[in-house]
Design a protein around this motif. Structure first.
Motif, PDB file in Angstrom:
ATOM      1  N   GLY A 187       8.159 -62.390 -29.156  1.00 36.51           N
ATOM      2  CA  GLY A 187       8.676 -61.168 -29.776  1.00 36.51           C
ATOM      3  C   GLY A 187       8.242 -61.027 -31.219  1.00 36.51           C
ATOM      4  O   GLY A 187       7.850 -59.940 -31.661  1.00 36.51           O
ATOM      5  N   PHE A 188       8.296 -62.130 -31.989  1.00 34.92           N
ATOM      6  CA  PHE A 188       7.848 -62.079 -33.380  1.00 34.92           C
ATOM      7  C   PHE A 188       6.357 -61.783 -33.476  1.00 34.92           C
ATOM      8  O   PHE A 188       5.922 -61.004 -34.325  1.00 34.92           O
ATOM      9  N   ILE A 189       5.566 -62.405 -32.601  1.00 34.61           N
ATOM     10  CA  ILE A 189       4.125 -62.144 -32.605  1.00 34.61           C
ATOM     11  C   ILE A 189       3.857 -60.670 -32.305  1.00 34.61           C
ATOM     12  O   ILE A 189       3.069 -60.014 -32.997  1.00 34.61           O
ATOM     13  N   GLU A 190       4.512 -60.134 -31.276  1.00 33.77           N
ATOM     14  CA  GLU A 190       4.282 -58.744 -30.898  1.00 33.77           C
ATOM     15  C   GLU A 190       4.758 -57.780 -31.980  1.00 33.77           C
ATOM     16  O   GLU A 190       4.042 -56.844 -32.345  1.00 33.77           O
ATOM     17  N   PHE A 191       5.954 -57.995 -32.492  1.00 37.51           N
ATOM     18  CA  PHE A 191       6.509 -57.097 -33.495  1.00 37.51           C
ATOM     19  C   PHE A 191       5.703 -57.175 -34.793  1.00 37.51           C
ATOM     20  O   PHE A 191       5.345 -56.144 -35.385  1.00 37.51           O
ATOM     21  N   GLY A 192       5.397 -58.388 -35.230  1.00 33.57           N
ATOM     22  CA  GLY A 192       4.612 -58.560 -36.458  1.00 33.57           C
ATOM     23  C   GLY A 192       3.206 -57.994 -36.328  1.00 33.57           C
ATOM     24  O   GLY A 192       2.693 -57.355 -37.251  1.00 33.57           O
ATOM     25  N   SER A 193       2.590 -58.209 -35.178  1.00 35.35           N
ATOM     26  CA  SER A 193       1.247 -57.686 -34.956  1.00 35.35           C
ATOM     27  C   SER A 193       1.249 -56.161 -34.910  1.00 35.35           C
ATOM     28  O   SER A 193       0.283 -55.522 -35.341  1.00 35.35           O
ATOM     29  N   ALA A 194       2.320 -55.573 -34.391  1.00 37.17           N
ATOM     30  CA  ALA A 194       2.433 -54.111 -34.373  1.00 37.17           C
ATOM     31  C   ALA A 194       2.416 -53.564 -35.795  1.00 37.17           C
ATOM     32  O   ALA A 194       1.768 -52.551 -36.073  1.00 37.17           O
ATOM     33  N   ILE A 195       3.092 -54.236 -36.701  1.00 32.44           N
ATOM     34  CA  ILE A 195       3.078 -53.820 -38.106  1.00 32.44           C
ATOM     35  C   ILE A 195       1.656 -53.936 -38.662  1.00 32.44           C
ATOM     36  O   ILE A 195       1.157 -53.015 -39.312  1.00 32.44           O
ATOM     37  N   LEU A 196       1.001 -55.057 -38.375  1.00 35.45           N
ATOM     38  CA  LEU A 196      -0.359 -55.263 -38.881  1.00 35.45           C
ATOM     39  C   LEU A 196      -1.336 -54.223 -38.345  1.00 35.45           C
ATOM     40  O   LEU A 196      -2.258 -53.815 -39.056  1.00 35.45           O
ATOM     41  N   LEU A 197      -1.150 -53.793 -37.104  1.00 36.79           N
ATOM     42  CA  LEU A 197      -2.039 -52.779 -36.522  1.00 36.79           C
ATOM     43  C   LEU A 197      -2.016 -51.473 -37.312  1.00 36.79           C
ATOM     44  O   LEU A 197      -2.989 -50.721 -37.305  1.00 36.79           O
ATOM     45  N   LEU A 198      -0.910 -51.203 -37.984  1.00 37.50           N
ATOM     46  CA  LEU A 198      -0.772 -49.952 -38.733  1.00 37.50           C
ATOM     47  C   LEU A 198      -1.204 -50.060 -40.193  1.00 37.50           C
ATOM     48  O   LEU A 198      -1.219 -49.062 -40.907  1.00 37.50           O
ATOM     49  N   LEU A 199      -1.542 -51.270 -40.627  1.00 38.32           N
ATOM     50  CA  LEU A 199      -2.011 -51.487 -41.994  1.00 38.32           C
ATOM     51  C   LEU A 199      -3.530 -51.626 -41.964  1.00 38.32           C
ATOM     52  O   LEU A 199      -4.056 -52.585 -41.396  1.00 38.32           O
ATOM     53  N   PRO A 200      -4.250 -50.670 -42.545  1.00 38.04           N
ATOM     54  CA  PRO A 200      -5.707 -50.664 -42.406  1.00 38.04           C
ATOM     55  C   PRO A 200      -6.403 -51.995 -42.694  1.00 38.04           C
ATOM     56  O   PRO A 200      -7.269 -52.413 -41.943  1.00 38.04           O
ATOM     57  N   ALA A 201      -6.016 -52.672 -43.750  1.00 36.80           N
ATOM     58  CA  ALA A 201      -6.704 -53.919 -44.101  1.00 36.80           C
ATOM     59  C   ALA A 201      -6.423 -55.039 -43.108  1.00 36.80           C
ATOM     60  O   ALA A 201      -7.217 -55.967 -42.986  1.00 36.80           O
ATOM     61  N   PHE A 202      -5.312 -54.963 -42.394  1.00 38.96           N
ATOM     62  CA  PHE A 202      -4.889 -56.069 -41.533  1.00 38.96           C
ATOM     63  C   PHE A 202      -4.907 -55.737 -40.046  1.00 38.96           C
ATOM     64  O   PHE A 202      -4.486 -56.543 -39.221  1.00 38.96           O
ATOM     65  N   SER A 203      -5.397 -54.563 -39.688  1.00 43.18           N
ATOM     66  CA  SER A 203      -5.363 -54.148 -38.280  1.00 43.18           C
ATOM     67  C   SER A 203      -6.164 -55.078 -37.378  1.00 43.18           C
ATOM     68  O   SER A 203      -5.753 -55.371 -36.247  1.00 43.18           O
ATOM     69  N   GLY A 204      -7.284 -55.587 -37.858  1.00 41.44           N
ATOM     70  CA  GLY A 204      -8.077 -56.519 -37.061  1.00 41.44           C
ATOM     71  C   GLY A 204      -7.348 -57.826 -36.809  1.00 41.44           C
ATOM     72  O   GLY A 204      -7.421 -58.391 -35.709  1.00 41.44           O
ATOM     73  N   ILE A 205      -6.613 -58.301 -37.796  1.00 38.84           N
ATOM     74  CA  ILE A 205      -5.841 -59.535 -37.630  1.00 38.84           C
ATOM     75  C   ILE A 205      -4.725 -59.314 -36.622  1.00 38.84           C
ATOM     76  O   ILE A 205      -4.473 -60.164 -35.761  1.00 38.84           O
ATOM     77  N   GLY A 206      -4.049 -58.176 -36.711  1.00 37.86           N
ATOM     78  CA  GLY A 206      -3.006 -57.860 -35.732  1.00 37.86           C
ATOM     79  C   GLY A 206      -3.559 -57.863 -34.324  1.00 37.86           C
ATOM     80  O   GLY A 206      -2.969 -58.431 -33.402  1.00 37.86           O
ATOM     81  N   ALA A 207      -4.717 -57.237 -34.145  1.00 36.89           N
ATOM     82  CA  ALA A 207      -5.342 -57.203 -32.819  1.00 36.89           C
ATOM     83  C   ALA A 207      -5.746 -58.606 -32.371  1.00 36.89           C
ATOM     84  O   ALA A 207      -5.553 -58.972 -31.211  1.00 36.89           O
ATOM     85  N   LEU A 208      -6.294 -59.398 -33.294  1.00 31.58           N
ATOM     86  CA  LEU A 208      -6.691 -60.765 -32.941  1.00 31.58           C
ATOM     87  C   LEU A 208      -5.514 -61.620 -32.501  1.00 31.58           C
ATOM     88  O   LEU A 208      -5.646 -62.449 -31.600  1.00 31.58           O
ATOM     89  N   LEU A 209      -4.370 -61.429 -33.119  1.00 32.64           N
ATOM     90  CA  LEU A 209      -3.174 -62.171 -32.714  1.00 32.64           C
ATOM     91  C   LEU A 209      -2.710 -61.766 -31.313  1.00 32.64           C
ATOM     92  O   LEU A 209      -2.148 -62.582 -30.568  1.00 32.64           O
ATOM     93  N   LEU A 210      -2.950 -60.522 -30.960  1.00 33.48           N
ATOM     94  CA  LEU A 210      -2.485 -60.026 -29.664  1.00 33.48           C
ATOM     95  C   LEU A 210      -3.410 -60.373 -28.508  1.00 33.48           C
ATOM     96  O   LEU A 210      -2.973 -60.393 -27.354  1.00 33.48           O
ATOM     97  N   VAL A 211      -4.669 -60.680 -28.784  1.00 30.39           N
ATOM     98  CA  VAL A 211      -5.603 -61.026 -27.703  1.00 30.39           C
ATOM     99  C   VAL A 211      -5.127 -62.264 -26.940  1.00 30.39           C
ATOM    100  O   VAL A 211      -4.960 -62.207 -25.719  1.00 30.39           O
ATOM    101  N   PRO A 212      -4.876 -63.408 -27.602  1.00 32.35           N
ATOM    102  CA  PRO A 212      -4.386 -64.561 -26.825  1.00 32.35           C
ATOM    103  C   PRO A 212      -2.989 -64.337 -26.239  1.00 32.35           C
ATOM    104  O   PRO A 212      -2.663 -64.883 -25.175  1.00 32.35           O
ATOM    105  N   THR A 213      -2.195 -63.517 -26.910  1.00 29.56           N
ATOM    106  CA  THR A 213      -0.873 -63.194 -26.380  1.00 29.56           C
ATOM    107  C   THR A 213      -0.996 -62.471 -25.043  1.00 29.56           C
ATOM    108  O   THR A 213      -0.282 -62.771 -24.083  1.00 29.56           O
TER     109      THR A 213
END
Length: 132
Positions: free
Chosen positions: A64-90
């Motif tokens: 849940g923390f990974i999904e929720f935190g990554s969702a926030i990162l997806l909406l931040l332009p500088a960090f959207s790639g990191i959010g997506a990368l965290l969600l790939v193994p998830t």
């Protein structure tokens, strides 16, 4: 132009490609906000599913923390790639869990894996800039 200024510039991407990435990011963020919140809030269906998985409820909170935190990162332009990368193994884990433990269709996790892989690849320049 100084070296520092040149370093901050990102390669131009087409408006169409950028729009597609933003659509995937926003839709992905909405889904992961919802599923992450369901896991973190103790939704009974989620708690039962993680009982079946058999690792423990701590894993529901971690996911849940990974999904929720990554969702926030997806909406931040500088960090959207990191959010997506965290969600790939998830999502790979979710697909394997569907296939080998809980059953059911892995269609949604497969679709999300594809979408987040596209975002991670499409935003790779920004992600690389964070570590240079």
């Amino acid at each position: 132009m100084s070296t520092n200024t040149a370093r901050l510039e990102l390669p131009e991407i087409s408006k169409g490609r950028n729009a597609v990435l933003w659509v995937l990011q926003v839709l992905g963020a909405a889904i992961f906000f919802m599923t992450g919140l369901m896991k973190l809030s103790g939704n009974e269906q989620m708690a039962q599913m993680f009982d079946v998985i058999g690792i423990g409820q701590w894993f529901r909170y971690a996911t849940g923390f990974i999904e929720f935190g990554s969702a926030i990162l997806l909406l931040l332009p500088a960090f959207s790639g990191i959010g997506a990368l965290l969600l790939v193994p998830t999502m790979i884990g979710a697909i394997l869990t569907h296939l080998f433990i809980i059953g059911g269709s892995p269609t949604l996790p497969v679709g999300l894996l594809v979408a987040m892989s596209i975002v991670a690849w499409g935003r790779r320049e920004r992600t690389l800039r964070l570590i240079w």
